[in-house]
Design a protein around this motif. Structure first.
Motif, PDB file in Angstrom:
ATOM      1  N   ASP A  47       0.466   7.077   2.794  1.00 42.08           N
ATOM      2  CA  ASP A  47      -0.650   6.383   2.163  1.00 42.08           C
ATOM      3  C   ASP A  47      -1.959   7.150   2.359  1.00 42.08           C
ATOM      4  O   ASP A  47      -2.796   7.193   1.465  1.00 42.08           O
ATOM      5  N   PHE A  48      -2.120   7.776   3.504  1.00 44.36           N
ATOM      6  CA  PHE A  48      -3.335   8.530   3.815  1.00 44.36           C
ATOM      7  C   PHE A  48      -3.520   9.693   2.845  1.00 44.36           C
ATOM      8  O   PHE A  48      -4.627   9.964   2.389  1.00 44.36           O
ATOM      9  N   LEU A  86      -2.482   9.930  -0.191  1.00 47.25           N
ATOM     10  CA  LEU A  86      -2.867   9.447  -1.512  1.00 47.25           C
ATOM     11  C   LEU A  86      -4.349   9.083  -1.582  1.00 47.25           C
ATOM     12  O   LEU A  86      -4.969   9.184  -2.631  1.00 47.25           O
ATOM     13  N   ARG A  87      -4.924   8.641  -0.457  1.00 42.50           N
ATOM     14  CA  ARG A  87      -6.335   8.253  -0.443  1.00 42.50           C
ATOM     15  C   ARG A  87      -7.278   9.437  -0.313  1.00 42.50           C
ATOM     16  O   ARG A  87      -8.444   9.333  -0.648  1.00 42.50           O
ATOM     17  N   ARG A  88      -6.798  10.571   0.188  1.00 38.64           N
ATOM     18  CA  ARG A  88      -7.636  11.761   0.350  1.00 38.64           C
ATOM     19  C   ARG A  88      -7.594  12.572  -0.932  1.00 38.64           C
ATOM     20  O   ARG A  88      -6.620  13.224  -1.231  1.00 38.64           O
ATOM     21  N   GLU A  89      -8.649  12.528  -1.683  1.00 40.60           N
ATOM     22  CA  GLU A  89      -8.705  13.216  -2.980  1.00 40.60           C
ATOM     23  C   GLU A  89      -9.439  14.550  -2.897  1.00 40.60           C
ATOM     24  O   GLU A  89      -9.555  15.239  -3.893  1.00 40.60           O
ATOM     25  N   ARG A 103       1.253  15.614  -1.738  1.00 43.99           N
ATOM     26  CA  ARG A 103       2.193  14.501  -1.882  1.00 43.99           C
ATOM     27  C   ARG A 103       3.622  14.946  -1.550  1.00 43.99           C
ATOM     28  O   ARG A 103       4.355  14.249  -0.858  1.00 43.99           O
TER      29      ARG A 103
END
Length: 184
Positions: free
Chosen positions: A73-74, A76-79, A5
């Motif tokens: 945004d990408f 944040l979606r990749r965990e 992040r």
């Protein structure tokens, strides 16, 4: 960069500053077409910005800003844990890639343009391989091979141009006789 992040935010700030810097010549130039000669400490021939290169930088900056916007945004979606650990290297490689592209656009010497394009090729190979899977590594090797062939042809063309011009590769000094362009 401690986390994905944080590195994503730093990359977004970098892209916004890059966009602002690429807009600067359009507001500071008194005449059009404009030419800026930028002395450089590490390049003996310096940097050269004319109207075309400023437009190329502006287009690059707009694409970079859009990619950085999407990237926030990408991330944040990749965990996935491996992606989160490699994200700082990914963003650092992106910043290096953009820097190499900027120097290729702004370099006045064709030999240095070749060097910076080769550098951008190597940095983009890091971007392809950052995931670390077998498919990404295979794609990286194919990419490096294909680009190396193209870069070799470009190098041969620069060598021929060097011979034809008597050792001069600075684009601001080279002048071509336009009457010979369409001679048969």
């Amino acid at each position: 960069f401690k986390s994905a992040r944080t590195s994503s935010r730093i990359f977004f700030i970098f892209s916004a500053l890059h966009l602002a810097a690429s807009l600067l010549p359009f507001f500071c130039a008194k005449t059009f077409p404009f030419v800026f000669r930028i002395p450089s400490l590490f390049l003996p021939m310096g940097l050269y910005a004319d109207g075309l290169s400023c437009y190329a930088l502006l287009i690059e900056s707009l694409v970079l800003f859009a990619a950085a916007w999407y990237n926030m945004d990408f991330v944040l979606r990749r965990e996935e844990e491996p992606y989160q650990k490699k994200s700082p290297l990914y963003h650092a490689s992106l910043i290096g890639f953009v820097g190499a592209m900027d120097l290729a656009i702004l370099s006045d010497n064709l030999g240095m343009v070749w060097v910076f394009i080769e550098l951008s090729t190597l940095l983009s190979a890091l971007l392809i391989a950052h995931h670390g899977s077998a498919h990404s590594l295979e794609a990286t090797w194919k990419y490096v091979f294909i680009c190396s062939v193209g870069i070799a042809f470009a190098f041969a063309g620069i060598v021929f141009l060097l011979i034809a011009t008597g050792g001069e590769l600075n684009m601001s000094i080279l002048e071509f006789d336009k009457s010979k362009l369409f001679a048969v």
